[in-house]
Design a protein around this motif. Structure first.
Motif, PDB file in Angstrom:
ATOM      1  N   ARG A  50       0.807  -1.222   0.000  1.00 51.16           N
ATOM      2  CA  ARG A  50       0.000   0.000   0.000  1.00 51.16           C
ATOM      3  C   ARG A  50       0.837   1.266   0.000  1.00 51.16           C
ATOM      4  N   GLN A  51       2.067   1.170   0.460  1.00 49.62           N
ATOM      5  CA  GLN A  51       2.956   2.332   0.491  1.00 49.62           C
ATOM      6  C   GLN A  51       4.381   1.822   0.349  1.00 49.62           C
ATOM      7  N   GLU A  52       5.221   2.609  -0.319  1.00 44.89           N
ATOM      8  CA  GLU A  52       6.561   2.131  -0.667  1.00 44.89           C
ATOM      9  C   GLU A  52       7.430   1.840   0.555  1.00 44.89           C
ATOM     10  N   GLY A  53       7.219   2.588   1.651  1.00 45.73           N
ATOM     11  CA  GLY A  53       7.972   2.296   2.862  1.00 45.73           C
ATOM     12  C   GLY A  53       7.671   0.900   3.373  1.00 45.73           C
ATOM     13  N   ARG A  76       9.398   6.268  -9.514  1.00 43.60           N
ATOM     14  CA  ARG A  76      10.383   7.338  -9.319  1.00 43.60           C
ATOM     15  C   ARG A  76       9.888   8.391  -8.331  1.00 43.60           C
ATOM     16  N   GLY A  77      10.757   9.306  -7.968  1.00 46.50           N
ATOM     17  CA  GLY A  77      10.398  10.453  -7.132  1.00 46.50           C
ATOM     18  C   GLY A  77       9.829  10.079  -5.796  1.00 46.50           C
ATOM     19  N   PRO A  78       8.557  10.387  -5.546  1.00 43.16           N
ATOM     20  CA  PRO A  78       7.958  10.103  -4.243  1.00 43.16           C
ATOM     21  C   PRO A  78       7.956   8.621  -3.904  1.00 43.16           C
ATOM     22  N   GLY A  79       7.884   7.752  -4.909  1.00 46.48           N
ATOM     23  CA  GLY A  79       7.967   6.322  -4.633  1.00 46.48           C
ATOM     24  C   GLY A  79       9.299   5.955  -4.021  1.00 46.48           C
ATOM     25  N   ALA A  80      10.375   6.517  -4.577  1.00 45.77           N
ATOM     26  CA  ALA A  80      11.718   6.227  -4.079  1.00 45.77           C
ATOM     27  C   ALA A  80      11.951   6.856  -2.711  1.00 45.77           C
ATOM     28  N   THR A  81      11.465   8.089  -2.522  1.00 42.11           N
ATOM     29  CA  THR A  81      11.688   8.725  -1.222  1.00 42.11           C
ATOM     30  C   THR A  81      10.941   7.978  -0.124  1.00 42.11           C
ATOM     31  N   ASN A  82       9.742   7.496  -0.414  1.00 41.43           N
ATOM     32  CA  ASN A  82       9.024   6.686   0.573  1.00 41.43           C
ATOM     33  C   ASN A  82       9.794   5.412   0.897  1.00 41.43           C
ATOM     34  N   ALA A  83      10.361   4.778  -0.128  1.00 44.35           N
ATOM     35  CA  ALA A  83      11.066   3.511   0.060  1.00 44.35           C
ATOM     36  C   ALA A  83      12.363   3.679   0.832  1.00 44.35           C
ATOM     37  N   SER A  84      12.875   4.892   0.929  1.00 45.25           N
ATOM     38  CA  SER A  84      14.166   5.105   1.590  1.00 45.25           C
ATOM     39  C   SER A  84      14.141   4.658   3.051  1.00 45.25           C
ATOM     40  N   VAL A 101      14.090   1.104  -8.932  1.00 50.50           N
ATOM     41  CA  VAL A 101      13.332   2.352  -8.993  1.00 50.50           C
ATOM     42  C   VAL A 101      13.098   2.733 -10.448  1.00 50.50           C
ATOM     43  N   GLY A 102      11.842   2.901 -10.825  1.00 45.50           N
ATOM     44  CA  GLY A 102      11.558   3.446 -12.140  1.00 45.50           C
ATOM     45  C   GLY A 102      12.164   4.840 -12.278  1.00 45.50           C
ATOM     46  N   GLN A 103      12.624   5.180 -13.478  1.00 48.21           N
ATOM     47  CA  GLN A 103      13.326   6.450 -13.661  1.00 48.21           C
ATOM     48  C   GLN A 103      12.829   7.137 -14.932  1.00 48.21           C
ATOM     49  N   ILE A 104      13.046   8.433 -15.006  1.00 41.35           N
ATOM     50  CA  ILE A 104      12.681   9.202 -16.198  1.00 41.35           C
ATOM     51  C   ILE A 104      13.449   8.670 -17.414  1.00 41.35           C
ATOM     52  N   ALA A 105      12.959   9.004 -18.596  1.00 41.55           N
ATOM     53  CA  ALA A 105      13.640   8.599 -19.828  1.00 41.55           C
ATOM     54  C   ALA A 105      15.023   9.251 -19.899  1.00 41.55           C
ATOM     55  N   GLU A 116      11.814  13.757 -11.290  1.00 38.94           N
ATOM     56  CA  GLU A 116      13.227  13.443 -11.508  1.00 38.94           C
ATOM     57  C   GLU A 116      14.013  13.521 -10.199  1.00 38.94           C
ATOM     58  N   VAL A 117      14.845  12.539  -9.957  1.00 39.30           N
ATOM     59  CA  VAL A 117      15.736  12.508  -8.805  1.00 39.30           C
ATOM     60  C   VAL A 117      17.058  11.891  -9.243  1.00 39.30           C
ATOM     61  N   ASN A 118      18.150  12.421  -8.734  1.00 35.68           N
ATOM     62  CA  ASN A 118      19.457  11.797  -8.939  1.00 35.68           C
ATOM     63  C   ASN A 118      19.634  10.769  -7.827  1.00 35.68           C
ATOM     64  N   TYR A 119      19.460   9.492  -8.160  1.00 34.90           N
ATOM     65  CA  TYR A 119      19.442   8.460  -7.112  1.00 34.90           C
ATOM     66  C   TYR A 119      20.823   8.164  -6.555  1.00 34.90           C
ATOM     67  N   ARG A 120      21.868   8.418  -7.334  1.00 36.19           N
ATOM     68  CA  ARG A 120      23.213   8.242  -6.783  1.00 36.19           C
ATOM     69  C   ARG A 120      23.449   9.208  -5.630  1.00 36.19           C
ATOM     70  N   GLN A 121      22.969  10.430  -5.780  1.00 39.76           N
ATOM     71  CA  GLN A 121      23.098  11.404  -4.698  1.00 39.76           C
ATOM     72  C   GLN A 121      22.150  11.088  -3.549  1.00 39.76           C
ATOM     73  N   MET A 122      20.923  10.739  -3.880  1.00 41.92           N
ATOM     74  CA  MET A 122      19.906  10.531  -2.862  1.00 41.92           C
ATOM     75  C   MET A 122      20.240   9.352  -1.947  1.00 41.92           C
TER      76      MET A 122
END
Length: 557
Positions: A50-53, A76-84, A101-105, A116-122
Motif C-alpha cells: 500500500r505504500q513504498e515504505g 520514481r520520485g515520491p515512490g523512491a523517497t518513501n522507500a528510503s 526504482v523506475g526512472q525518467i527517460a 526526476e531525482v538523482n538516485y546516486r546522490q539521494m
C-alpha cells in the motif's frame, strides 16, 4: 548463453528468475510498466503493497530471513523517497536488499523532469551501491553484480534505477547463472592466536550479532559454547542467534540492558565480538568500551574488512563471516580455565532472574502477565516482529527466543517495521505463527499494510499496545523537560474496528486475563487478526512509571 531479443523489462525479470528471486514486493508506477508486464508471465510472485515504505520493509525482512536480497520495486520520485525508510533499515541492520526504482527517460535528464531525482546522490550514503542501468543488454550483468554487492562483506542495500525508455528497448543479452554466496574464513594462524587469547583469559565474554548467520551456524556455535562453558550474549535485537534458555546464555546487550550483564561485560578481560560492530545501542552510547583502544582485549570477527578497527582497535581482527569462523571454531580444542564455570552460571542466573521477573505496573493491563501467557502457550518456532517504541521492551526483556529466524526487529529503531515484517514472515513461513507487536504510534506508520496482509492471505496476529502517546518520546520528554508535554499525545481510532474494516478478526483486551482467550480466538479464526490492548500511559517501562521519571527529573533540576 544468449537469448532472443527481449525488452529491458523482460530482461529484468529474466535476471531475477536466474538469481532465484522468490518474491517481489512493490507499489506500481507508470515508470516501470514494462517490468510489471514481464512479471505477468513470470514465476516470481508479486506482493502488492500500500505504500513504498511498507514494501521496502517487507523486502528487508525477506533479506533478514533468507540471507539473499529481498526485492522491492517502486516508481520514481515520491515512490523512491518513501522507500528510503526501508533502505536505511537494510543499511543499519546489514541486510541484503535490492531496490529497483523506475526512472525518467534518458533523454530527459537534467531538465527537472516529472519526479526526476538523482538516485546516486539521494541514496549514496545509505546504500552499498547505487547505479542506473542505461543499456538493456547490460541488465543481467548489473543484476548479478547487485546480488553480489548486497550479500558480500557486510551485507546491505543496493539501488538500481531503471530509465523507462530503456525498459522498452529491445536487446539481446547473455544469461548469468545464480550467484553463490562468498564466505570468508580465518587463517590457521589467526585461529591459533585466538585460542591462545581465549585460554589465557580469566573472564572472557562472547557477543554475537550482525547478519550472515544461518540455523546451522547458530547450532555450530552453540555446540562450541557447550563444550567450553563460556558466557554468551547477543547484540541489540539479535536474541534469536542463541538459545535464551541455554545454560551459557547471559542476555541481550541492547537498550535497557540488565545492569548485572553490563557489569559482567565491563569486568571481562576478553571480549569476542562475532559478526557485529557494537554500535551506539549495544555499546550503551559508546560508553561500555573505550574508543579507540578498549580497556579489555578484544577479538573482532566481521565479514566486512572495513569494519575491523573502524571504532575499536582489536587485539585480534579476523575478516571472516560467522559461517566461516564457526566452521573453524568447531575444530578447536579449548582448555577450560578455572573460574569459567562459576562465571557462566552466575551470568545465566542473572538473566533468568531478569527475564523471569513479573513487575506490576500502573493500570488494569499487566503486560508481564501477557508475556507470561505467551511464554507458556506459543511454541518455539513462533516469529515475533516489532518496530520501535517502549512497548518493545516487553518482548525483548521477557520473551525467551529459542531458535533462529524467530525475530524480525530493526536495529535502526525504525517505527512502523513490525507490521510489514510480519506480512513478509507469514508469506515466507505460512505454516508458522507470526505475531507482530506494535505500539499505537508505531502501527500507524504503516497501518495501511493491513490491507496487504488481508489481500495476500497472510494470517498474522497483530498485538497493538495502545497507551495513547508516543511513549518513548514522552519518556525522554519527562526526563529532560519534566511536566512540559509537547506533541506526544495521540488521539487514536478504535484499532479493533479499523482491523475489522480490513477483513481482520479483531478484539479488545483490557486485562491480562482477557488476553489468552482473545489470542486463541484470533488463531482459530482462519483470518489475519488484531488484538487491541489498552495500556495505562503511566506504565511506560517495567521499572518506572512516567510520574516517577518526572519526579526524579524535577528533584535533580
Amino acid at each position: 548463453m544468449s537469448q532472443t531479443m527481449r525488452t529491458g523489462g523482460q530482461l529484468i525479470v529474466d535476471a531475477l528468475e536466474d538469481q532465484g528471486a522468490e518474491r517481489v514486493f512493490c507499489v506500481p508506477g507508470e515508470s516501470y510498466l514494462a517490468v510489471l508486464d514481464a512479471l505477468y508471465d513470470a514465476s516470481v510472485p508479486i506482493t502488492l503493497c500500500r505504500q513504498e515504505g511498507g514494501a521496502a520493509m517487507m523486502a528487508e525482512a525477506w533479506g533478514k530471513m533468507t540471507g539473499r536480497p529481498g526485492i522491492c520495486m517502486v516508481t520514481r520520485g515520491p515512490g523512491a523517497t518513501n522507500a528510503s525508510a526501508g533502505v536505511h533499515i537494510a543499511q543499519q541492520d546489514s541486510t541484503p536488499m535490492i531496490l529497483f526504482v523506475g526512472q525518467i527517460a534518458r533523454d530527459m535528464r537534467e531538465r527537472d523532469a516529472f519526479q526526476e531525482v538523482n538516485y546516486r546522490q539521494m541514496f549514496g550514503s545509505i546504500a552499498k551501491w547505487v547505479a542506473e542501468i542505461d543499456q538493456a543488454d547490460r541488465i543481467p550483468e548489473m543484476v548479478s553484480r547487485a546480488y553480489h554487492v548486497a550479500t558480500s562483506g557486510r551485507p546491505g542495500p543496493v539501488v538500481l534505477a531503471l530509465p523507462e525508455d530503456m525498459l522498452i528497448e529491445l536487446a539481446e543479452a547473455q544469461r548469468v547463472p545464480a550467484m553463490r554466496p562468498i564466505e570468508t574464513h580465518p587463517s590457521n594462524h589467526q585461529m591459533e592466536e585466538f585460542q591462545e587469547l581465549l585460554e589465557g583469559a580469566e573472564r572472557p565474554f562472547f557477543i554475537l550479532g550482525g547478519s550472515r548467520w544461518s540455523e546451522e551456524t547458530c547450532d555450530t556455535f552453540k555446540a562450541f559454547a557447550e563444550k567450553t562453558g563460556l558466557p554468551v550474549g547477543v547484540s541489540f535485537r539479535r536474541q534469536m542467534l542463541f538459545d535464551n534458555v541455554h545454560a551459557c546464555y547471559a542476555g541481550d546487550v541492547g537498550i535497557g540492558i540488565n545492569p548485572k550483564l553490563k557489569a559482567h561485560i565491563e569486568n571481562s578481560d576478553l571480549i569476542v565480538l562475532l559478526g557485529d560492530i557494537l554500535s551506539e545501542m549495544p555499546s550503551q552510547s559508546y560508553s561500555m568500551l573505550n574508543i579507540p583502544v578498549p580497556a579489555q582485549k578484544v577479538v573482532h570477527i566481521h565479514p566486512g574488512a572495513e569494519e575491523l578497527g573502524r571504532m575499536y582497535l582489536p587485539t585480534l581482527g579476523i575478516n571472516a563471516s560467522p559461517v566461516g569462523f564457526c566452521k573453524a571454531l568447531a575444530e578447536l580444542d579449548i582448555k577450560q580455565q578455572t573460574g569459567w564455570k562459576a562465571q557462566v552460571e552466575e551470568a545465566h542466573a542473572d538473566y533468568l532472574a531478569w527475564s523471569g521477573a513479573r513487575p506490576i505496573v500502573t493500570g488494569d493491563l499487566q503486560m508481564a502477565e501477557v508475556m507470561k501467557w505467551i511464554e507458556n502457550n506459543l511454541d518455539d518456532t513462533t516469529i515475533f516482529t516489532n518496530g520501535a517504541g517502549n512497548y518493545a521492551t516487553w518482548v525483548h526483556r521477557f520473551h525467551r527466543f529459542r531458535k533462529y529466524n524467530t525475530q524480525l526487529a530493526p536495529t535502526s529503531g525504525s517505527m512502523g517495521y513490525g507490521l510489514p515484517a510480519a506480512v513478509a514472515a507469514k508469506l515466507k513461513f505460512p505454516e508458522r505463527d507470526v505475531v507482530c507487536f506494535a505500539g499505537d504510534g508505531c502501527l500507524q506508520m504503516t497501518i495501511q499494510e493491513l490491507g496487504t496482509a488481508a489481500q495476500d492471505g497472510a494470517n498474522i496476529i497483530v498485538v497493538v499496545v495502545d497507551n495513547g502517546i508516543y511513549g518513548t518520546i514522552r519518556m525522554h520528554q519527562e526526563r529532560e523537560y519534566p511536566g512540559r508535554i509537547s506533541a506526544t499525545t495521540l488521539h487514536n481510532p478504535n484499532f479493533a474496528d479499523v482491523a475489522k474494516a480490513y477483513g481482520f478478526h479483531s478484539s479488545t483486551v483490557k486485562t491480562a486475563d482477557e488476553f489468552g482467550p482473545a489470542f486463541d480466538a484470533a488463531k482459530a479464526s482462519g483470518k489475519p487478526a488484531l488484538l487491541h490492548l489498552h495500556l495505562d500511559p503511566e506504565a511506560i517501562t517495567p521499572i518506572r512509571s512516567l510520574s516517577q521519571i518526572r519526579e526524579a527529573s524535577m528533584a535533580t533540576s
